[in-house]
Write a protein that holds these residues in place. Structure first.
Motif, PDB file in Angstrom:
ATOM      1  N   GLY A 161      32.049 -15.650  31.294  1.00 13.48           N
ATOM      2  CA  GLY A 161      32.750 -16.091  32.496  1.00 13.48           C
ATOM      3  C   GLY A 161      31.706 -16.702  33.407  1.00 13.48           C
ATOM      4  O   GLY A 161      30.549 -16.309  33.345  1.00 13.48           O
ATOM      5  N   CYS A 162      32.103 -17.685  34.178  1.00 13.23           N
ATOM      6  CA  CYS A 162      31.129 -18.321  35.070  1.00 13.23           C
ATOM      7  C   CYS A 162      31.748 -18.463  36.446  1.00 13.23           C
ATOM      8  O   CYS A 162      32.340 -19.468  36.747  1.00 13.23           O
ATOM      9  CB  CYS A 162      30.726 -19.683  34.505  1.00 13.23           C
ATOM     10  SG  CYS A 162      29.436 -20.484  35.462  1.00 13.23           S
ATOM     11  N   PRO A 163      31.632 -17.436  37.280  1.00 13.69           N
ATOM     12  CA  PRO A 163      30.981 -16.165  36.993  1.00 13.69           C
ATOM     13  C   PRO A 163      31.944 -15.173  36.327  1.00 13.69           C
ATOM     14  O   PRO A 163      33.085 -15.502  36.063  1.00 13.69           O
ATOM     15  CB  PRO A 163      30.637 -15.661  38.392  1.00 13.69           C
ATOM     16  CG  PRO A 163      31.795 -16.139  39.225  1.00 13.69           C
ATOM     17  CD  PRO A 163      32.183 -17.474  38.638  1.00 13.69           C
ATOM     18  N   ILE A 164      31.463 -13.943  36.121  1.00 11.36           N
ATOM     19  CA  ILE A 164      32.325 -12.854  35.672  1.00 11.36           C
ATOM     20  C   ILE A 164      33.223 -12.426  36.823  1.00 11.36           C
ATOM     21  O   ILE A 164      32.846 -12.532  37.977  1.00 11.36           O
ATOM     22  CB  ILE A 164      31.498 -11.646  35.215  1.00 11.36           C
ATOM     23  CG1 ILE A 164      30.453 -11.292  36.294  1.00 11.36           C
ATOM     24  CG2 ILE A 164      30.806 -11.897  33.903  1.00 11.36           C
ATOM     25  CD1 ILE A 164      30.537  -9.988  36.911  1.00 11.36           C
ATOM     26  N   PRO A 224      32.171 -16.866  43.519  1.00 11.71           N
ATOM     27  CA  PRO A 224      31.570 -18.199  43.700  1.00 11.71           C
ATOM     28  C   PRO A 224      32.139 -19.223  42.715  1.00 11.71           C
ATOM     29  O   PRO A 224      32.931 -18.866  41.858  1.00 11.71           O
ATOM     30  CB  PRO A 224      30.085 -17.953  43.415  1.00 11.71           C
ATOM     31  CG  PRO A 224      29.996 -16.704  42.614  1.00 11.71           C
ATOM     32  CD  PRO A 224      31.230 -15.913  42.893  1.00 11.71           C
ATOM     33  N   HIS A 225      31.663 -20.447  42.855  1.00 12.57           N
ATOM     34  CA  HIS A 225      31.997 -21.557  41.972  1.00 12.57           C
ATOM     35  C   HIS A 225      33.441 -21.995  42.123  1.00 12.57           C
ATOM     36  O   HIS A 225      34.163 -22.161  41.142  1.00 12.57           O
ATOM     37  CB  HIS A 225      31.650 -21.224  40.506  1.00 12.57           C
ATOM     38  CG  HIS A 225      30.235 -20.782  40.333  1.00 12.57           C
ATOM     39  ND1 HIS A 225      29.260 -21.082  41.272  1.00 12.57           N
ATOM     40  CD2 HIS A 225      29.622 -20.050  39.376  1.00 12.57           C
ATOM     41  CE1 HIS A 225      28.105 -20.550  40.867  1.00 12.57           C
ATOM     42  NE2 HIS A 225      28.295 -19.917  39.732  1.00 12.57           N
ATOM     43  N   THR A 226      33.827 -22.194  43.344  1.00 16.83           N
ATOM     44  CA  THR A 226      35.123 -22.760  43.636  1.00 16.83           C
ATOM     45  C   THR A 226      35.062 -24.271  43.454  1.00 16.83           C
ATOM     46  O   THR A 226      34.015 -24.875  43.620  1.00 16.83           O
ATOM     47  CB  THR A 226      35.522 -22.410  45.083  1.00 16.83           C
ATOM     48  OG1 THR A 226      36.376 -23.416  45.566  1.00 16.83           O
ATOM     49  CG2 THR A 226      34.321 -22.368  46.009  1.00 16.83           C
ATOM     50  N   GLY A 248      19.819 -18.208  35.365  1.00 12.76           N
ATOM     51  CA  GLY A 248      21.169 -18.274  35.918  1.00 12.76           C
ATOM     52  C   GLY A 248      21.107 -18.520  37.402  1.00 12.76           C
ATOM     53  O   GLY A 248      20.055 -18.829  37.958  1.00 12.76           O
ATOM     54  N   CYS A 249      22.256 -18.372  38.051  1.00  6.84           N
ATOM     55  CA  CYS A 249      22.348 -18.717  39.465  1.00  6.84           C
ATOM     56  C   CYS A 249      22.497 -17.483  40.334  1.00  6.84           C
ATOM     57  O   CYS A 249      22.615 -17.603  41.550  1.00  6.84           O
ATOM     58  CB  CYS A 249      23.524 -19.644  39.672  1.00  6.84           C
ATOM     59  SG  CYS A 249      25.106 -18.810  39.553  1.00  6.84           S
ATOM     60  N   GLY A 250      22.532 -16.299  39.728  1.00  3.11           N
ATOM     61  CA  GLY A 250      22.744 -15.083  40.519  1.00  3.11           C
ATOM     62  C   GLY A 250      24.203 -14.870  40.878  1.00  3.11           C
ATOM     63  O   GLY A 250      24.564 -13.862  41.480  1.00  3.11           O
ATOM     64  N   GLY A 251      25.063 -15.813  40.475  1.00  4.53           N
ATOM     65  CA  GLY A 251      26.473 -15.741  40.875  1.00  4.53           C
ATOM     66  C   GLY A 251      27.221 -14.573  40.265  1.00  4.53           C
ATOM     67  O   GLY A 251      28.186 -14.076  40.851  1.00  4.53           O
ATOM     68  N   CYS A 252      26.792 -14.151  39.076  1.00  7.04           N
ATOM     69  CA  CYS A 252      27.488 -13.022  38.466  1.00  7.04           C
ATOM     70  C   CYS A 252      27.225 -11.755  39.264  1.00  7.04           C
ATOM     71  O   CYS A 252      28.135 -10.954  39.491  1.00  7.04           O
ATOM     72  CB  CYS A 252      27.066 -12.876  36.997  1.00  7.04           C
ATOM     73  SG  CYS A 252      27.778 -14.175  35.946  1.00  7.04           S
ATOM     74  N   SER A 253      25.990 -11.566  39.741  1.00  8.66           N
ATOM     75  CA  SER A 253      25.692 -10.409  40.604  1.00  8.66           C
ATOM     76  C   SER A 253      26.473 -10.497  41.907  1.00  8.66           C
ATOM     77  O   SER A 253      27.027  -9.514  42.385  1.00  8.66           O
ATOM     78  CB  SER A 253      24.203 -10.351  40.958  1.00  8.66           C
ATOM     79  OG  SER A 253      23.470  -9.828  39.883  1.00  8.66           O
ATOM     80  N   GLY A 271      27.964 -12.784  32.021  1.00 10.65           N
ATOM     81  CA  GLY A 271      28.206 -14.190  32.334  1.00 10.65           C
ATOM     82  C   GLY A 271      27.987 -15.093  31.135  1.00 10.65           C
ATOM     83  O   GLY A 271      27.333 -14.726  30.156  1.00 10.65           O
ATOM     84  N   SER A 272      28.533 -16.308  31.236  1.00 15.84           N
ATOM     85  CA  SER A 272      28.474 -17.252  30.118  1.00 15.84           C
ATOM     86  C   SER A 272      27.057 -17.735  29.832  1.00 15.84           C
ATOM     87  O   SER A 272      26.746 -18.104  28.698  1.00 15.84           O
ATOM     88  CB  SER A 272      29.392 -18.447  30.383  1.00 15.84           C
ATOM     89  OG  SER A 272      30.731 -17.995  30.396  1.00 15.84           O
ATOM     90  N   CYS A 273      26.186 -17.738  30.845  1.00 14.97           N
ATOM     91  CA  CYS A 273      24.790 -18.128  30.601  1.00 14.97           C
ATOM     92  C   CYS A 273      24.136 -17.169  29.616  1.00 14.97           C
ATOM     93  O   CYS A 273      23.567 -17.590  28.615  1.00 14.97           O
ATOM     94  CB  CYS A 273      23.976 -18.092  31.896  1.00 14.97           C
ATOM     95  SG  CYS A 273      24.310 -19.406  33.053  1.00 14.97           S
ATOM     96  N   ALA A 274      24.203 -15.890  29.912  1.00 10.21           N
ATOM     97  CA  ALA A 274      23.536 -14.896  29.072  1.00 10.21           C
ATOM     98  C   ALA A 274      24.220 -14.773  27.712  1.00 10.21           C
ATOM     99  O   ALA A 274      23.588 -14.479  26.703  1.00 10.21           O
ATOM    100  CB  ALA A 274      23.507 -13.541  29.769  1.00 10.21           C
TER     101      ALA A 274
HETATM  102  S1  SF4 Z   1      27.344 -17.473  34.143  1.00 11.18           S
HETATM  103 FE1  SF4 Z   1      27.732 -18.879  35.865  1.00 11.18          FE
HETATM  104  S2  SF4 Z   1      27.794 -17.483  37.609  1.00 11.18           S
HETATM  105 FE2  SF4 Z   1      26.789 -16.330  35.979  1.00 11.18          FE
HETATM  106  S3  SF4 Z   1      24.611 -16.726  36.240  1.00 11.18           S
HETATM  107 FE3  SF4 Z   1      25.378 -18.299  34.847  1.00 11.18          FE
HETATM  108  S4  SF4 Z   1      25.817 -20.048  36.195  1.00 11.18           S
HETATM  109 FE4  SF4 Z   1      25.704 -18.255  37.481  1.00 11.18          FE
END
Ligand code: SF4
Ligand code: SF4
Lengths: 482, 342
Positions: free
Chosen positions: B172-175, A163-165, B21-26, B123-126
Motif C-alpha cells: 500500500g502506498c501508504p499502508i 498522506p498521498h492525496t 521511502g518517504c516515511g509516509g507509512c509511519s 508499504g509497497s516500497c519495502a
Molecule cells: S510505500 Fe509509499 S508511503 Fe510507504 S514509504 Fe513508500 S512511498 Fe512512502
C-alpha cells in the motif's frame, strides 16, 4: 579537537548524520550529511506532466500535500489555469491541516522528548517534563495522538486520504464540499481548538496570536504555573536553559508565502536580511553542487538543473544540494515566515536575540494558533454548490514554477515540458536550504553555522545541545534528497 | 515505545528500519484510531525496541542495540522495513549508508532479517520496490523479497524467516493504519500462518476485497454512468483510469482518516497495493481503451459479457444518474414515486 559522528538521528524525518569537531566544551565546526539518495527528479523524466501529481507527493510522507501544492502550482502555471475561490479554500484547508498536524507532531513527538532525557535529571522542571513528554510514554502522547487523528478527519472529508492525496489539481480540488460536510469541518475544528486551548496553550488562540512582544509573552507565561499548559512548560524550560542563545540563525531568511486566496495570501513572501524586509526574485535561486554527490558542480538555476548522482565524488559529503539566493544561504521555516509576514512578537524576539532554538519553536507554536483561526474563516467562506475546479488543457511545450510553504519552510518545484512529456523537473525542499552543505566559496549551510558554539558536556557522544538545534529546524531529510 | 506487560508472556520485540521511502507509512500509522498506535502496540504485547521517528534512543545507543541484535546476543521477534532497499550504485548500497555506521543500510537490513522471527515489509516500497523503483530505477530500489513482480529482491524469492513465514508484504502506498495494526497484532499473538496471506504474501485480511467493494459510486458503475473529468461524481473506471475493480484492498469498507477513501476524495484508485503500480504504462488518470473498450476490465469478468452488459445498462441509465455523473456535486436526489416537493 575531537570529532564526533552523530547518527542515526531519530525523531527527524529521514536519515541524518552530523559530524562535529569539538574543543573546549563546544562545537568548533560541523558538517551535515544527508546519507540517502532516491532520485525523484530522474523518475519524473519522460512522464506525462499530470502524473507528477502521483509521484511528487510520495517524495515525502510528512508533507505530501505541500509537495502536491507545489506540483499543482507548477502545472497550473504551465497550463495557465486559475483556481476558483472554493477550490482555493479547499486547498488551503487541506494544506493547513497537514501543516498544523506537522507542527503539532514536531512539538510533542519529535522536539520535546529530548528534555525528558536523564541528562536533565537535576533540573527543577525535570520531573514534570519527564512525565509529560517522555518518548511514547509521556502523558501528552495519549491525548495528542487521538486529537491529531481526529483533526486529520478533515483530510478524510476534503481529500479522501492522507498522506498521498490526489485531490489537489492544477485547477482546484477534486472534492467539492457539500453543505453538511462544511458543517462537519466546522465541528472538527471546534474540537481541535478545544484541545489546543486546554492542552497546548491553556488560553484562547486569539490571546496567543495577539502577543506583540517579548514582554507580553513573558508576562502571559507568568499568568499561570508552567504546568498549566505545554507551551508554558516550554517557555519555562527555554528560559532556564537559555535556548534563546542556542543555535543562532545566520540572519538571512526566505519565505515563498502561503495559503493563497484571490490574489493575496495569508502569509506574504519575501526575504529578511540584516533586519530588513526585501522582495524575492525566483530568478536569484541557484543550487551549488560542489559538496554534493552529483557529477556537476554548479551553481545551477533550478529551471535547468541536473541530477546525475556520483557516489565517488571526493569533494562531496552529502546528497543534499546547496541552494543559494543571490549567492547567499537562507534559513527557511515558520520563523522566516512569521518574520517576513511581520508578526510583531517574532520580529521583536529576533531583533533582541536573533533566530535561535527558542525563536524557531515559538514561531512554530504561534503559527498553530494563527493557522487554525484562518481555517475557521475558510470553512465559513466555503460556498457549497459553487465550483471547486477549473479544467484546462496541458500544452505540449511549457515551463512552470510552483512555489509554496511546507510546515518546515519554502518548497519549490520547477517543471519543463516538451513533446507533452516532462523534460526536466527540479525540487528544492525547505531542508535543502537549511541543511545544505558548503558551497564553492566554502560557506557552510544554515544548520552547519547554527551548530558552531553549541555546548558539549564532558563524555557526551550524542550531545543533547546538538539534538535540540537540529530538531529546532524540524528537518525532513527524505524531502531534502528526494 | 512503551512496554506494558499485559500478560505473563514475554513482550514481542519489534525493530523498525526506514530506507528508500518517504516515511509516509509511519505517518499514516500514527493516524491509527480506536485506539491510538501506542495503545495498539501495548494491547498486542509488542515492545518497540526502536522506531526512527518515535523512540528516544539516538546515535550510539541505537547502533549498539543493532549490533546486539545482529550478533544474536538479544532476540528479535519482528523486523519491520519501511521504504525500498537501496542497492545502487552497482549493487554497492552506497545510495543509503546508515548514518553513524558507515555501512550500507542494505547490509543492516539483510543482517537483521536473518535474525528476525518475522520480517514485515511495511508499504509497497519495502514489499516490491514501489514508487522509488519508478522510471529508470537508476537507484536500484528493490523490495525485501520481490523486485516488482519478480520474486527475488534483497532476500530472495524463497526467503523464509526463522518463524517459517515469507516476508509479509503489507503493501500500500501508504499502508492503512488498520492493515498494519491488525497484522502485527496477529503475528505477535502467534496465530499468523501462510494461509493468512495472498499470492503476493499480502495479508488477506484486506486483499480479500476489491477497492470496488463498498465504493460510493457503485450505482454509477452499474449503469456505466461515467465521470468525464476529475471532480465529476460518476464512475471513474471508463475514462479516468480507476482500477478499483482490479485493485485488492478494502479502502471503501474501512475509512481512511475517519471519513474517506481515494474515490470519496474524487480521484481514481491507482492500485497502490499492487507490485509495479508505479509504472502503469499509461497516464495514471486516463483509462487506456481499445476500440472504445477499457483495457483493464474487472479481474474475473469475461470481456464479451462486460461489453454486452455495459451497452444494456447504458441504455437503461436513469436520468438522475446520467445527470449526477458529470456534476461536481450530486444535484438530482432520488425521489419517492408520487411524492413531490411541495
Ligand atoms: S510505500 Fe509509499 S508511503 Fe510507504 S514509504 Fe513508500 S512511498 Fe512512502
Ligand atoms: S483506493 Fe486504490 S490507490 Fe487508493 S489507497 Fe486504496 S488501493 Fe491505494
Amino acid at each position: 579537537m575531537t570529532r564526533l559522528i552523530v547518527g542515526p538521528f531519530n525523531r527527524v524525518e529521514g536519515d541524518l548524520e552530523v559530524r562535529i569537531d569539538c574543543a573546549d566544551g563546544s562545537v568548533q565546526n560541523a558538517e551535515v550529511v544527508s546519507p540517502l539518495y532516491r532520485g525523484f527528479e530522474r523518475i519524473l523524466l519522460g512522464k506525462p506532466p499530470l502524473d507528477a501529481l502521483v509521484y511528487a507527493p510520495r517524495i515525502c510522507g510528512i508533507c505530501s500535500v505541500s509537495q502536491s501544492v507545489a506540483a499543482a502550482r507548477a502545472l497550473a502555471s504551465a497550463i495557465g489555469v486559475s483556481v476558483p475561490r472554493n477550490g482555493e479554500l479547499a486547498i488551503n484547508l487541506v494544506h493547513a491541516t497537514e501543516n498544523v498536524a506537522d507542527h503539532l507532531t514536531h512539538f510533542y513527538l519529535f522536539f520535546m522528548p529530548d528534555f525528558a532525557r536523564e541528562i536533565y535529571r537535576s533540573e527543577p522542571w525535570y520531573e514534570d517534563i519527564r512525565e509529560r513528554f517522555t518518548a511514547t510514554r509521556g502523558t501528552a502522547v495519549e491525548t495528542v495522538l487521538p486529537a491529531r487523528a481526529q483533526f486529520m478527519h478533515i483530510m478524510g472529508i476534503l481529500a479522501g486520504k492522507w498522506p498521498h492525496t490526489l485531490s489537489i489539481q492544477p485547477g482546484g480540488s477534486t472534492r467539492a464540499a457539500a453543505p453538511g460536510e462544511a458543517a462537519r469541518l466546522a465541528v472538527i475544528l471546534k474540537a481541535f481548538r478545544r484541545f489546543l486551548e486546554r492542552q497546548l496553550f491553556g488560553d484562547q488562540l486569539e490571546r496567543v496570536a495577539a502577543l506583540e512582544n517579548e514582554e507580553a509573552l513573558v508576562s502571559w507565561a507568568g499568568e499561570r504555573a508552567p504546568e498549566h499548559s505545554d507551551f508554558r512548560r516550554f517557555l519555562n524550560l527555554s528560559a532556564a536553559l537559555d535556548l534563546a542563545r542556542l543555535g543562532p540563525s545566520s540572519g538571512n531568511y526566505l519565505s515563498y508565502g502561503g495559503y493563497h486566496l484571490e490574489d493575496t495570501s495569508l502569509f506574504g513572501h519575501g526575504t529578511w536580511r540584516n533586519g530588513q524586509a526585501n522582495a524575492f526574485d525566483p530568478g536569484d535561486v541557484a543550487e551549488d553542487l560542489v559538496s554534493s554527490w552529483y557529477k556537476t558542480d554548479g551553481p545551477e538555476p533550478p529551471a535547468s538543473g541536473t541530477t546525475e548522482p556520483d557516489a565517488e565524488k571526493t569533494s562531496a559529503y552529502s546528497w543534499c544540494k546547496a541552494p543559494r539566493l543571490g549567492g547567499e544561504i537562507m534559513e527557511t521555516g515558520a520563523l522566516a515566515r512569521q518574520l517576513i509576514n511581520g508578526h510583531p512578537l517574532v520580529r521583536d524576539l529576533v531583533s533582541r536575540h536573533g533566530g535561535s532554538v527558542h525563536t524557531r519553536v515559538v514561531a512554530r507554536v504561534l503559527e498553530i494558533a494563527l493557522v487554525v483561526m484562518a481555517m475557521e474563516r475558510w470553512v465559513a467562506a466555503l460556498e457549497p454548490g459553487g465550483h471547486f475546479i477549473t479544467h484546462g488543457d496541458m500544452p505540449s511545450r511549457a515551463e512552470g514554477i510552483g512555489l509554496t510553504e511546507a510546515a518546515r519552510g519554502s518548497l519549490g518545484h520547477w517543471i519543463s515540458i516538451e513533446n507533452g512529456q516532462i523534460s526536466n523537473y527540479q525540487i528544492i525542499a525547505p531542508t535543502t536550504w537549511n541543511f545544505s552543505p558548503r558551497d564553492k566559496d566554502g560557506v557552510a549551510g544554515p544548520l552547519e553555522q547554527a551548530l558552531i558554539g553549541a555546548p558539549v558536556r564532558k563524555g557526551e557522544t550524542d550531545p543533547v545541545s546538538v539534538q535540540h538545534i537540529v530538531r529546532s529546524f524540524d528537518p525532513c531529510l527524505v524531502c531534502t534528497v528526494h | 515505545m512503551s512496554m506494558q506487560r499485559i500478560d505473563a508472556r514475554p513482550p514481542v520485540r519489534l525493530f523498525w528500519l526506514q530506507s528508500g521511502g518517504c516515511g509516509g507509512c509511519s505517518l499514516s500509522a500514527l493516524g491509527a484510531e480506536n485506539p491510538d498506535l501506542v495503545t495498539t502496540m501495548e494491547a498486542a504485547n509488542i515492545e518497540v525496541l526502536w522506531h526512527p521517528s518515535l523512540s528516544e534512543a539516538s546515535g550510539r545507543e541505537v547502533v549498539s542495540l543493532m549490533e546486539r541484535l545482529e550478533s544474536g546476543e538479544e532476540p528479535l521477534d519482528i523486523l519491520c522495513l519501511e521504504g525500498s532497499v537501496m542497492c545502487g550504485p552497482n549493487g554497492s548500497g552506497k545510495f543509503h549508508i546508515l548514518s553513524g555506521t558507515g555501512r550500507p543500510m542494505m547490509d543492516w537490513i539483510r543482517a537483521l532479517a536473518e535474525k528476525a522471527r518475522y520480517v514485515v515489509a511495511v508499504g509497497s516500497c519495502a514489499a516490491f520496490g514501489g514508487i522509488t523503483a519508478a522510471g529508470d530505477n537508476h537507484v536500484e530500489a528493490v523490495g525485501l523479497s520481490y523486485e516488482g513482480r519478480k520474486p527475488g529482491g534483497l532476500l530472495g524469492g524463497d526467503f523464509l524467516s526463522s518463524g517459517g513465514l515469507p516476508v509479509i508484504n503489507i503493501a500500500g502506498c501508504p499502508i492503512h493504519p488498520g492493515w498494519l495494526c491488525e497484522t502485527l497484532h496477529q503475528i505477535a499473538a502467534g496465530t499468523y500462518n501462510e494461509t493468512d496471506v495472498d499470492e503476493w504474501a499480502r495479508p488477506l485480511s484486506y486483499t480479500m476485497h476489491l477497492v470496488h467493494h463498498g465504493c460510493a459510486r457503485n450505482e454509477f458503475y452499474e449503469y456505466k454512468a461515467s465521470a468525464e473529468r476529475l471532480c465529476d461524481q460518476g464512475c471513474m473506471m471508463e475514462n479516468l483510469g480507476c482500477k478499483g475493480t482490479q485493485a485488492r484492498a478494502d479502502c471503501n469498507m474501512r475509512a481512511w482518516n475517519g471519513a474517506g477513501s481515494c474515490l470519496d476524495g474524487g480521484y481514481p484508485c491507482i492500485n497502490c497495493t499492487a507490485p509495479e503500480f508505479e509504472e502503469p504504462g499509461h497516464d495514471f488518470l486516463r483509462t487506456p481503451k481499445v476500440a472504445g473498450i477499457p483495457v483493464g476490465l474487472p479481474t474475473d469478468m469475461p470481456k464479451a459479457w462486460f461489453v454486452a452488459l455495459a451497452s444494456l445498462s447504458k441504455a437503461a441509465t436513469p436520468a438522475r444518474l446520467k445527470e449526477n455523473a458529470t456534476a461536481e456535486m450530486l444535484t438530482v436526489p432520488p425521489s419517492d414515486k408520487g411524492k413531490t416537493r411541495s
